[in-house]
Design an enzyme around this catalytic site. Structure first.
Site, PDB file in Angstrom:
ATOM      1  N   HIS A   1      36.893 -29.840 -39.793  1.00  0.00           N
ATOM      2  CA  HIS A   1      38.053 -30.735 -39.794  1.00  0.00           C
ATOM      3  C   HIS A   1      37.632 -32.213 -39.901  1.00  0.00           C
ATOM      4  CE1 HIS A   1      37.538 -31.386 -35.483  1.00  0.00           C
ATOM      5  NE2 HIS A   1      37.914 -30.176 -35.163  1.00  0.00           N
TER       6      HIS A   1
ATOM      7  N   GLU B   1      40.777 -23.640 -28.924  1.00  0.00           N
ATOM      8  CA  GLU B   1      40.613 -24.116 -30.299  1.00  0.00           C
ATOM      9  C   GLU B   1      40.187 -22.957 -31.206  1.00  0.00           C
ATOM     10  OE1 GLU B   1      38.350 -27.758 -30.841  1.00  0.00           O
ATOM     11  OE2 GLU B   1      39.351 -28.089 -32.763  1.00  0.00           O
TER      12      GLU B   1
ATOM     13  N   ASP C   1      38.260 -22.342 -33.602  1.00  0.00           N
ATOM     14  CA  ASP C   1      36.885 -21.972 -33.966  1.00  0.00           C
ATOM     15  C   ASP C   1      36.313 -20.971 -32.967  1.00  0.00           C
ATOM     16  OD1 ASP C   1      37.145 -24.286 -32.363  1.00  0.00           O
ATOM     17  OD2 ASP C   1      35.040 -24.803 -32.621  1.00  0.00           O
TER      18      ASP C   1
ATOM     19  N   HIS D   1      36.549 -29.528 -24.103  1.00  0.00           N
ATOM     20  CA  HIS D   1      37.014 -30.491 -25.058  1.00  0.00           C
ATOM     21  C   HIS D   1      38.536 -30.689 -25.045  1.00  0.00           C
ATOM     22  CE1 HIS D   1      37.966 -30.571 -29.675  1.00  0.00           C
ATOM     23  NE2 HIS D   1      38.050 -31.779 -29.225  1.00  0.00           N
TER      24      HIS D   1
ATOM     25  N   TYR E   1      27.458 -34.560 -32.241  1.00  0.00           N
ATOM     26  CA  TYR E   1      28.607 -33.761 -31.782  1.00  0.00           C
ATOM     27  C   TYR E   1      29.400 -34.537 -30.727  1.00  0.00           C
ATOM     28  CZ  TYR E   1      31.366 -29.765 -30.324  1.00  0.00           C
ATOM     29  OH  TYR E   1      32.411 -28.934 -30.044  1.00  0.00           O
TER      30      TYR E   1
ATOM     31  N   ASP F   1      32.353 -26.012 -25.600  1.00  0.00           N
ATOM     32  CA  ASP F   1      31.907 -27.070 -26.517  1.00  0.00           C
ATOM     33  C   ASP F   1      30.855 -27.979 -25.867  1.00  0.00           C
ATOM     34  OD1 ASP F   1      33.521 -26.333 -28.665  1.00  0.00           O
ATOM     35  OD2 ASP F   1      35.183 -27.594 -28.021  1.00  0.00           O
TER      36      ASP F   1
ATOM     37  N   HIS G   1      28.489 -23.823 -29.595  1.00  0.00           N
ATOM     38  CA  HIS G   1      27.979 -24.231 -30.899  1.00  0.00           C
ATOM     39  C   HIS G   1      26.495 -24.538 -30.780  1.00  0.00           C
ATOM     40  CE1 HIS G   1      31.995 -24.628 -32.599  1.00  0.00           C
ATOM     41  NE2 HIS G   1      32.351 -25.414 -31.600  1.00  0.00           N
TER      42      HIS G   1
ATOM     43  N   HIS H   1      38.270 -21.439 -24.278  1.00  0.00           N
ATOM     44  CA  HIS H   1      38.848 -22.576 -25.002  1.00  0.00           C
ATOM     45  C   HIS H   1      39.737 -22.056 -26.121  1.00  0.00           C
ATOM     46  CE1 HIS H   1      39.232 -26.405 -26.906  1.00  0.00           C
ATOM     47  NE2 HIS H   1      38.114 -26.427 -27.599  1.00  0.00           N
TER      48      HIS H   1
HETATM   49 FE1  FEO Z   1      36.963 -27.610 -29.276  1.00  0.00          FE
HETATM   50 FE2  FEO Z   1      34.469 -25.769 -30.744  1.00  0.00          FE
HETATM   51  O1  FEO Z   1      36.221 -26.221 -30.273  1.00  0.00           O
END
Ligand code: FEO
Length: 396
Positions: free
Chosen positions: A24, A80, A82, A144, A191, A163, A222, A78
């Site tokens: 994004h 989100e 991803d 996050h 990041y 995250d 990640h 989380h």
């Molecule tokens: Fe806030 Fe990797 O998502």
């Protein structure tokens, strides 16, 4: 496909996205990973899913150890996508599994995927026994998103940190020590700067919640995991979250016919002569992602643009908009540029930097058309003056 054993019966089973180049808008020249973790215990547990296009990879890795229908417990740290967009597939494999998440996580997951799952909401300190292992939960809102939480496996002192402490990099290495500390810290800084910088002050609270938790392994969602270098990444997060800056400057510019570019190089030379570590970026050539990573530790942000239509060039405006949203604190700024038949770029830059709460102690440095040798000498002096301002601020 198989996973990677982190501790007895605890496996990384995530997906490696070698080819993603924009997350994004966050440029990812080295790809990304979406990490998920499998715990084989009396209750087989999956911590997080992966991004939806990668559920087959997740399934293949899980299947190396256990039939996915045998998953007893799912944890979603989380919302989100991803990490959560693979959940519909996971919950088809194991439809009766309770899904542990924060209350805000439940609300968000229901918005995305409907109400049909067996949600179990948790608060900080809540625990569940998997048999031999115990999971406890630590809510970390804004690290996050408001729904974010971390999961801690007590017996092995493994922190599944979502995250937090992550990096966007695809690799065959699974630990920072194998990827290399310097590269991993650099990726973690990129990041942090591009994703978490505006949440830094809030993140301090989340980091505080972790200070009494003994950790031997940090497993982010990640990038690579942390084991040998946990003190270094914790200390880096403390510095980044509190906006600590160093004797560094970032000079960015957008130039029509190279006059503003010449000024940028001369200003950087002045900074260099003063011993300030300086990086120069052409905004028309470089994406904002690595620039913001450098700004994370820079005391000064020096912004220049030619004037076009009585304002700054579009790439400069785009950079300033992105910077404003990241809310950097405690930096100084300076403004420069070349103009032709009319001025205006400097006012546009000033307006945005003031809105970003960047201190602007110096007058703007402007040149009409092409800088002369005397003008470039003045630009070097400007760089020296920025260095003096940096030193005064760091001393204060
Ligand atoms: Fe806030 Fe990797 O998502």
């Amino acid at each position: 496909m198989e996973g990677f054993e982190i501790a007895p019966n605890i496996y990384w089973v995530g997906a490696v996205d070698w080819n993603v180049r924009s997350f994004h808008g966050f440029q990812t020249p080295r790809g990304a990973t979406y990490n998920a973790y499998l715990i084989l215990d009396d209750k087989v547990t999956l911590i997080d899913a992966v991004k939806a296009p990668f559920v087959d990879e997740l399934k293949a890795r899980v299947s190396h150890y256990v039939d996915p229908s045998q998953i007893d417990v799912v944890v979603s740290n989380h919302v989100e996508p991803d990490h959560s967009s693979g959940l519909p597939a996971v919950m088809q494999w194991a439809p009766d599994a309770p899904l542990y998440c924060s209350a805000r996580g439940e609300a968000g997951l229901k918005k995305h995927y409907g109400e049909g799952w067996n949600f179990k909401t948790v608060e900080t300190g809540d625990e569940i026994s998997l048999g031999r292992y115990t999971l406890s939960f630590i809510l970390t809102p804004m690290l996050h998103w408001p729904d974010s939480m971390m999961t801690y496996l007590k017996e092995e002192q493994v922190l599944f940190s979502m995250d937090g402490f992550g990096q966007h990099i695809a690799s065959t290495e699974r630990f920072a020590a194998d990827l290399g500390l310097a590269q991993t810290l650099a990726e973690a800084r990129t990041y942090w700067a591009n994703i978490l910088m505006p949440l830094g002050r809030i993140a301090v609270g989340a980091l505080g919640a972790l200070k009494d938790v003994p950790v031997t392994t940090i497993c982010p969602s990640h990038g690579v995991m942390w084991r040998e270098h946990i003190p270094q990444i914790i200390e880096a997060y403390r510095r980044w979250a509190t906006h600590q800056v160093e004797r560094k400057a970032v000079v960015v510019f957008a130039s029509m016919w190279h006059s503003t570019e010449k000024m940028a190089v001369a200003i950087a030379e002045g900074l260099r002569r003063a011993g300030v570590q300086t990086r120069v970026f052409d905004l028309t050539e470089t994406d904002v992602t690595p620039i913001i990573s450098e700004i994370q530790e820079a005391a000064a942000i020096v912004v220049g643009s030619s004037t076009l239509n009585q304002t700054c060039l579009p790439k400069c405006g785009q950079f300033l908009t992105y910077l404003r949203g990241l809310k950097p604190e405690g930096r100084m700024g300076a403004i420069f540029g070349s103009y032709g038949w009319s001025r205006g770029a400097e006012a546009a830059i000033r307006k945005d930097l003031e809105a970003t709460k960047i201190d602007l102690p110096l007058n703007d440095l402007l040149v009409n058309f092409v800088p002369t040798p005397d003008d470039l000498a003045t630009c070097e002096d400007y760089g020296l003056e920025i260095a003096r301002q940096i030193d005064d601020r760091l001393a204060g």
